[in-house]
Design a protein around this motif. Structure first.
Motif, PDB file in Angstrom:
ATOM      1  N   ARG A 140     -29.960  28.218  41.438  1.00 23.70           N
ATOM      2  CA  ARG A 140     -30.519  26.890  41.181  1.00 23.70           C
ATOM      3  C   ARG A 140     -31.392  26.452  42.348  1.00 23.70           C
ATOM      4  O   ARG A 140     -32.527  25.975  42.161  1.00 23.70           O
ATOM      5  N   LYS A 146     -34.598  28.429  42.373  1.00 24.02           N
ATOM      6  CA  LYS A 146     -35.535  27.959  41.355  1.00 24.02           C
ATOM      7  C   LYS A 146     -36.268  26.696  41.819  1.00 24.02           C
ATOM      8  O   LYS A 146     -37.477  26.577  41.629  1.00 24.02           O
ATOM      9  N   ILE A 147     -35.544  25.790  42.404  1.00 23.88           N
ATOM     10  CA  ILE A 147     -36.158  24.554  42.898  1.00 23.88           C
ATOM     11  C   ILE A 147     -37.170  24.881  43.993  1.00 23.88           C
ATOM     12  O   ILE A 147     -38.302  24.378  43.987  1.00 23.88           O
ATOM     13  N   TYR A 148     -36.768  25.737  44.923  1.00 22.81           N
ATOM     14  CA  TYR A 148     -37.664  26.131  46.015  1.00 22.81           C
ATOM     15  C   TYR A 148     -38.938  26.780  45.473  1.00 22.81           C
ATOM     16  O   TYR A 148     -40.047  26.440  45.884  1.00 22.81           O
ATOM     17  N   SER A 159     -40.262  26.536  42.477  1.00 23.36           N
ATOM     18  CA  SER A 159     -41.080  25.607  41.689  1.00 23.36           C
ATOM     19  C   SER A 159     -41.930  24.694  42.569  1.00 23.36           C
ATOM     20  O   SER A 159     -42.962  24.185  42.138  1.00 23.36           O
ATOM     21  N   GLU A 160     -41.504  24.502  43.825  1.00 27.19           N
ATOM     22  CA  GLU A 160     -42.250  23.650  44.748  1.00 27.19           C
ATOM     23  C   GLU A 160     -43.391  24.387  45.445  1.00 27.19           C
ATOM     24  O   GLU A 160     -44.265  23.759  46.038  1.00 27.19           O
TER      25      GLU A 160
END
Length: 169
Positions: free
Chosen positions: A4, A7-9, A11-12
């Protein structure tokens, strides 16, 4: 790092930054390079032939006098094929080939008891793999041939081979 958080990293990141990181991974880590090489140019038949050649060389060496007969060499290739996502029929073919070449070797040599135990493990893994992937019909003849050889020859652990075969029924 969790999936998770990754994925956040990711997407940024901007596209250029992401491309740069993937290129860095490709250059730094051989496993990443191997994965991408296979993903974009899957020469499965060549990989299979190379693996069979190395396994054959374990039992019937070309450059040295004494065979090493190590099961670990075949296991390394099988594991590698599974990681790469090679077609399950090709993996099963390699598993069968390993047992067949080992049986040929055992006909010509006096092998230790550990050899038979090792081949029993390979046979069990093969039957489990073939059963899990639902490709029994394709390999039934080879499995029966391998099994019959263990039963009619002077192979130890005959009961173990019979139990390993039961998984297919």
């Amino acid at each position: 790092m969790s999936k998770r958080a990754l994925k956040i990293y990711l997407s940024e990141l901007r596209k250029k930054e992401l491309e740069a990181q993937i290129m860095e991974l490709y250059e730094k880590f051989p496993v990443v390079k191997t994965y991408y090489d296979f993903a974009f140019n899957p020469k499965e038949d060549k990989l299979l032939q190379d693996a069979k050649t190395k396994i054959t060389n374990e039992y019937f060496p070309v450059k040295r006098k004494r065979p090493k007969a190590r099961r670990s060499v075949a296991q390394k290739y099988i594991k590698h094929f599974v990681k790469l996502g090679v077609d399950s029929a090709l993996v099963a073919d390699l598993m069968c080939f390993n047992l067949e070449i080992a049986q040929t070797f055992a006909l010509e040599r006096n092998v230790p008891d550990a050899f038979f135990k090792s081949m029993l493990n390979s046979f069990s893994e093969m039957t489990t793999f073939i059963s899990q992937h639902g490709i029994l019909e394709e390999f039934k003849g080879r499995i029966v041939s391998i099994y019959n050889h263990t039963q009619t020859g002077d192979w130890l652990y005959k009961e173990g081979f019979s139990k390993a075969l039961d998984i297919l029924e």
